[in-house]
Write an enzyme that holds these catalytic residues in place. Structure first.
Site, short mmCIF file in Angstrom:
data_model
loop_
_atom_site.label_atom_id
_atom_site.label_comp_id
_atom_site.label_asym_id
_atom_site.label_seq_id
_atom_site.Cartn_x
_atom_site.Cartn_y
_atom_site.Cartn_z
N ARG A 1 8.81 11.73 3.82
CA ARG A 1 8.85 10.40 3.23
C ARG A 1 7.45 9.90 2.84
O ARG A 1 7.33 8.98 2.03
CB ARG A 1 9.52 9.41 4.19
CG ARG A 1 10.98 9.75 4.46
CD ARG A 1 11.58 8.81 5.49
NE ARG A 1 11.71 7.46 4.97
CZ ARG A 1 12.75 7.00 4.27
NH1 ARG A 1 13.76 7.81 4.01
NH2 ARG A 1 12.79 5.76 3.87
N GLN A 2 6.43 10.50 3.41
CA GLN A 2 5.05 10.13 3.05
C GLN A 2 4.56 11.08 1.96
O GLN A 2 3.66 11.90 2.17
CB GLN A 2 4.15 10.18 4.28
CG GLN A 2 4.56 9.19 5.37
CD GLN A 2 3.59 9.18 6.53
OE1 GLN A 2 2.37 9.14 6.35
NE2 GLN A 2 4.13 9.21 7.74
N LYS B 1 17.29 -3.58 -2.08
CA LYS B 1 16.63 -3.89 -0.82
C LYS B 1 15.12 -3.96 -1.02
O LYS B 1 14.57 -3.45 -2.00
CB LYS B 1 16.95 -2.83 0.24
CG LYS B 1 16.26 -1.49 0.01
CD LYS B 1 16.61 -0.50 1.11
CE LYS B 1 15.85 0.81 0.90
NZ LYS B 1 16.23 1.84 1.87
#
Length: 230
Positions: free
Chosen positions: A104-105, A201
């Site tokens: 995710r990074q 979101k």
């Protein structure tokens, strides 16, 4: 006749870390082979040690490791196992990481941040890996972080068959958890013959593990929600 006979066949070696040995056992069973036993230990200082009981010289070795909690421990264990294979003269080393650590990074969202997914690729390369195999990478560009082949596998064919058997498209809605997964959710929506909904979101980069939902685009009331994400 004296001399060395070369058959040209690679010897397959499967080894596993301690994160999820049951998965590796099942992989070995499907391939009709056995895992090479690894003497893996964690010392009192929390240092990790790994040694293979059998020779791996000239082999085509696959290092299987799941990256769940504690992710840093399992990542370090896999790196040490790769290093041990390299120093034991394995011919080719493939890292098998069903979930790519730190995936995710994969980019800088703000200044002075790391790109940890690239760092992990560099670590695998430095340890001696020739190839990486993973499933449903968080972002396709991670394939370009590693200086070598990356086998990016997709779980959709297997999962799609399962969900088609278990879910009723008449009461189903495929939900994208954010705008970044709309493309993937749209594919699932088409394959399952179900409508698509999207969650809008927001995430405060200063607050870990918290998101706020502002609105939902699409009809989900009374439906069985199927969220498409990794």
């Amino acid at each position: 006749m004296s001399g060395i006979k070369i058959t040209g066949e690679n010897r397959l070696v499967l080894v596993t870390g301690r994160a999820h040995p049951a998965l590796a056992d099942e992989i070995a069973r499907e391939l009709g082979t056995e895992l090479t036993h690894t003497d893996a230990r964690t010392f009192a200082s929390s240092e990790i040690y790994a040694r293979y009981d059998d020779s791996v010289r000239g082999s085509d070795a696959f290092v299987i490791q799941s990256h769940t909690r504690p992710i840093n421990e399992w990542l370090m264990e896999q790196l040490i196992m790769v290093d041990a294979l390299k120093r034991a003269s394995a011919k080719r080393i493939t890292v098998v990481a069903p979930y790519y650590p730190y995936a995710r990074q994969d980019k800088k969202g703000r200044g002075r941040e790391p790109i940890s997914a690239r760092l992990v690729a560099d670590l695998f390369k430095a340890a001696g890996a020739h190839r990486i195999m993973s499933v449903d990478l968080h972002a396709p560009q991670i394939q370009g972080f590693f200086d070598g082949p990356v086998d990016h596998l997709f779980a959709m064919p297997v999962l799609l068959k399962h969900f088609q058997e278990k879910l009723d498209p008449e009461t189903l809605t495929v939900v994208s958890p954010d705008m970044g997964r709309v493309k993937v959710a749209d594919i699932w929506s088409e394959k399952l013959g179900a409508p698509l909904a999207i969650i809008h979101k927001r995430r405060d980069p200063r607050v870990m593990n918290e998101v706020s939902v502002h609105e939902i685009v699409g009809q989900v009331e009374g439906a069985s929600a199927f969220s498409s994400t990794t």
